[in-house]
Design an enzyme around this catalytic site. Structure first.
Site, short mmCIF file in Angstrom:
data_model
loop_
_atom_site.label_atom_id
_atom_site.label_comp_id
_atom_site.label_asym_id
_atom_site.label_seq_id
_atom_site.Cartn_x
_atom_site.Cartn_y
_atom_site.Cartn_z
N ARG A 141 0.80 -1.22 0.00
CA ARG A 141 0.00 0.00 0.00
C ARG A 141 0.83 1.27 0.00
NH1 ARG A 141 -4.91 -1.12 4.36
NH2 ARG A 141 -6.04 -2.65 3.10
N SER A 193 -6.11 -5.25 11.82
CA SER A 193 -6.75 -4.39 12.82
C SER A 193 -8.00 -5.05 13.40
CB SER A 193 -7.11 -3.05 12.19
OG SER A 193 -7.82 -3.25 10.98
#
Length: 403
Positions: A141, A240
């Protein structure tokens, strides 16, 4: 559903957390709960032996973000004001492909779309990721986000495009994305999808140990508001969710320790509520235009503390925050918009200071003037109220409680 079905559990919807209550103003004073504001009940004092912050991140501090407008770093700011250590604040992960249409929210175009064969192109159809990384459009990313930002700076274009025209059955494979595109009369089978990087996930936050404990007795943090070290310098997709699940369970079980003095800190909050004293003097400076400050803050963060950073710009931003602080942090405000703005100013300043201090590029923190990753900068940078410079902690070392 589980929470609402649990007897004895009270839920206050649309409740804003202003600040934490502490038994004293010094660093290390135990947390005793929180001051909150509810649109129906007004100001509330919620006393608690154990307080868990699970308020999410601060991506709304940047102009371009995938997050909802309420992601203003309120929990991190409150913990910092209460004397808690925050760490790794420079590390904000930017997602490379969000839908970029004027007037729309920056909704996420999943990496899975590129995994299915979509490629990044510019207005002329040039595949600019080829030659940037061996995995081209499937690069990590941070690499893709920087490549898009650099290409846009070079070409002067406002956004890039995702070409998904080669994916068969797009609507069946990505129904929610297809529905969002349809709202703007975009057909991925025939149209290029305008995309742009955006702030996505805050890796830094309230420094905790392996049980979610901060260094403020009785205060715990989990999820994006915390800095457990689990994500390193660059979060992997979906980790997460696991962190929130695992550390939420661990911290929930651990906070029962505050029922006795045999807790990890060896300190127990007072048994009764304490007298609250506010000594904030009235400001004699001019009125504060909250909307203007908020817009300027987000633009400055995006331009100068965004995907690509330099020391000179970061130093300028730190000076800007010092200026804004003189005219905003001394105000007594009485609504969530004002409190959010003050929190955004505090968190933004912490991010800028951390990014200026870290003279290297690592993970999702990229310095154009220090493009290499340096082994002598592997430490976590830790910041606490009243300390002008960060403390450092070696990677892999557990956060010591009270230290």
């Amino acid at each position: 559903e589980r929470a609402r079905a649990t007897p004895g559990l009270r839920i206050f919807d649309r409740c804003f957390g202003l600040d934490l209550l502490t038994a004293g103003d010094g660093v290390g004073a135990p947390c005793m709960g929180a001051i909150t504001h509810h649109p129906e009940h007004g100001l509330q004092l919620i006393w608690a032996r154990a307080t868990i912050i699970a308020s999410g991140g601060a991506s709304a501090v940047w102009r371009e973000t995938t997050n909802p407008p309420v992601s203003t770093g309120d929990g991190v700011a409150a913990a910092y004001r209460a004397g808690a250590t925050v760490g790794d604040m420079a590390f904000m992960q930017f997602h490379p492909t969000t839908l970029y249409i004027a007037g729309s929210t920056r909704s996420l175009i999943s990496e899975a779309v590129r995994g299915e064969g979509a490629v990044l192109v510019d207005r002329s159809g040039h595949r600019f990721m080829q030659g940037v990384h061996e995995r081209a459009d499937l690069a990590p990313r941070d690499v893709v986000s920087r490549a898009i930002a650099e290409h846009l700076a070079e070409t002067g274009e406002a956004y890039a495009y995702l070409d998904a025209r080669g994916i068969e059955g797009f609507e069946a494979r990505f129904p929610s994305i297809a529905a969002q595109l349809k709202r703007f009369e975009l057909d991925p089978a025939t149209d290029l999808i305008p995309v742009h990087p955006a702030a996505h996930y805050q890796i830094g936050g309230i420094r905790t140990d392996g049980a979610g404990r901060s260094d403020v007795p009785g205060l715990y943090a989990v999820g994006e508001a915390s800095c457990t070290g689990l994500h390193g310098a660059n979060r992997l997709a979906s980790n997460s969710l696991l962190e929130g699940l695992v550390f939420g369970q661990i911290a929930g079980a651990a906070c029962g320790e505050m029922a006795s003095e045999t807790n990890a800190w060896g300190v127990r909050p007072p048994d009764a509520p304490i007298r609250i004293v506010s000594e904030i003097p009235s400001s004699d400076r001019g009125e504060l235009d909250l909307a203007d400050v908020r817009t300027s803050l987000r633009s400055v963060m995006w331009r100068n503390v965004g995907v690509q950073r330099t020391g000179a710009r970061l130093a300028d931003v730190c000076e800007m925050f010092d200026f804004w602080a003189r005219y905003s942090l001394d105000k007594i405000l009485d609504d969530p918009a004002g409190w959010e703005t003050q929190n955004m100013l505090l968190v933004g300043a912490l991010v800028a200071r951390s990014a200026l201090w870290r003279e290297e590029s690592r993970g999702c923190h990229a310095r154009a003037d220090f493009p290499e990753t340096r082994d002598d900068w592997r430490e976590h940078d830790l910041w606490r109220r009243g300390e002008a410079e960060p403390r450092v902690a070696p990677v892999g070392e557990a956060q010591p409680i009270g230290g």
